[in-house]
Design a protein around this motif. Structure first.
Motif, PDB file in Angstrom:
ATOM      1  N   GLU A   1       0.818  -1.214   0.000  1.00 56.43           N
ATOM      2  CA  GLU A   1       0.000   0.000   0.000  1.00 56.43           C
ATOM      3  C   GLU A   1       0.857   1.271   0.000  1.00 56.43           C
ATOM      4  N   GLU A   2       2.174   1.140  -0.063  1.00 55.30           N
ATOM      5  CA  GLU A   2       3.054   2.307  -0.005  1.00 55.30           C
ATOM      6  C   GLU A   2       3.249   2.928  -1.382  1.00 55.30           C
ATOM      7  N   LEU A   3       3.467   4.252  -1.384  1.00 58.61           N
ATOM      8  CA  LEU A   3       3.703   4.996  -2.614  1.00 58.61           C
ATOM      9  C   LEU A   3       4.927   5.883  -2.428  1.00 58.61           C
ATOM     10  N   LEU A   4       5.786   5.887  -3.424  1.00 54.93           N
ATOM     11  CA  LEU A   4       6.968   6.736  -3.432  1.00 54.93           C
ATOM     12  C   LEU A   4       6.767   7.795  -4.513  1.00 54.93           C
ATOM     13  N   ILE A   5       6.864   9.056  -4.136  1.00 57.04           N
ATOM     14  CA  ILE A   5       6.794  10.166  -5.094  1.00 57.04           C
ATOM     15  C   ILE A   5       8.144  10.867  -5.027  1.00 57.04           C
ATOM     16  N   ARG A   6       8.852  10.881  -6.150  1.00 56.36           N
ATOM     17  CA  ARG A   6      10.193  11.450  -6.147  1.00 56.36           C
ATOM     18  C   ARG A   6      10.487  12.082  -7.500  1.00 56.36           C
ATOM     19  N   THR A   7      11.176  13.206  -7.476  1.00 59.69           N
ATOM     20  CA  THR A   7      11.673  13.795  -8.711  1.00 59.69           C
ATOM     21  C   THR A   7      13.149  13.465  -8.819  1.00 59.69           C
ATOM     22  N   GLN A   8      13.569  13.243 -10.045  1.00 59.90           N
ATOM     23  CA  GLN A   8      14.991  13.017 -10.317  1.00 59.90           C
ATOM     24  C   GLN A   8      15.239  13.558 -11.706  1.00 59.90           C
ATOM     25  N   GLY A   9      16.045  14.601 -11.781  1.00 60.10           N
ATOM     26  CA  GLY A   9      16.270  15.241 -13.071  1.00 60.10           C
ATOM     27  C   GLY A   9      14.961  15.764 -13.631  1.00 60.10           C
ATOM     28  N   ALA A  10      14.646  15.396 -14.862  1.00 58.27           N
ATOM     29  CA  ALA A  10      13.435  15.857 -15.521  1.00 58.27           C
ATOM     30  C   ALA A  10      12.256  14.907 -15.326  1.00 58.27           C
ATOM     31  N   HIS A  11      12.412  13.901 -14.477  1.00 55.70           N
ATOM     32  CA  HIS A  11      11.361  12.899 -14.297  1.00 55.70           C
ATOM     33  C   HIS A  11      10.678  13.011 -12.940  1.00 55.70           C
ATOM     34  N   LEU A  12       9.386  12.742 -12.939  1.00 56.01           N
ATOM     35  CA  LEU A  12       8.604  12.593 -11.716  1.00 56.01           C
ATOM     36  C   LEU A  12       8.235  11.124 -11.611  1.00 56.01           C
ATOM     37  N   PHE A  13       8.633  10.472 -10.531  1.00 53.74           N
ATOM     38  CA  PHE A  13       8.370   9.048 -10.338  1.00 53.74           C
ATOM     39  C   PHE A  13       7.211   8.866  -9.362  1.00 53.74           C
ATOM     40  N   LEU A  14       6.221   8.061  -9.759  1.00 56.38           N
ATOM     41  CA  LEU A  14       5.089   7.660  -8.923  1.00 56.38           C
ATOM     42  C   LEU A  14       5.117   6.141  -8.898  1.00 56.38           C
TER      43      LEU A  14
END
Length: 121
Positions: A99-112
């Motif tokens: 049920e966990e979610l990681l939201i992270r930006t790295q460079g030009a990308h947004l990771f969900l």
């Protein structure tokens, strides 16, 4: 009703991110890319489509959905795909609870990226 609430929560979470992420733009009028895993489950595929539709309604931008690396362009990367594993590390992704979610930006990308089976949703 679920998606508008989720997008509002997402917007609030982004607003609360540390200053280092302030230069990250989700969208302005133009074309953008959402990356998903080629073998993403049907529910996740639908979620990616709805995310693109709602972001289009909110920003006027167009979101193309692709199954591979967008190259040097900016992208919203959804789920556990080759690009998220390469950028964030397989070990980190394996640690995510279902049920966990990681939201992270790295460079030009947004990771969900979330744990399996429902975290990304």
């Amino acid at each position: 009703m679920f998606w508008p609430t989720l997008l509002l929560t997402f917007a609030v979470a982004l607003a609360a991110m540390p200053q280092a992420s302030a230069d990250f733009t989700i969208a302005a009028p133009g074309r953008y890319v959402i990356v998903r895993a080629p073998d993403a489950p049907p529910a996740e595929r639908r979620a990616v489509t709805e995310l693109g539709d709602y972001l289009h309604q909110m920003t006027g931008a167009t979101f193309d959905i692709i199954d591979d690396d967008p190259g040097k362009g900016a992208a919203i990367v959804v789920g556990n795909c080759a690009l998220s594993r390469a950028a964030l590390g397989e070990a980190l992704l394996k640690e995510l609870g279902e049920e966990e979610l990681l939201i992270r930006t790295q460079g030009a990308h947004l990771f969900l990226v979330g744990g399996s089976p429902r975290g990304t949703l």
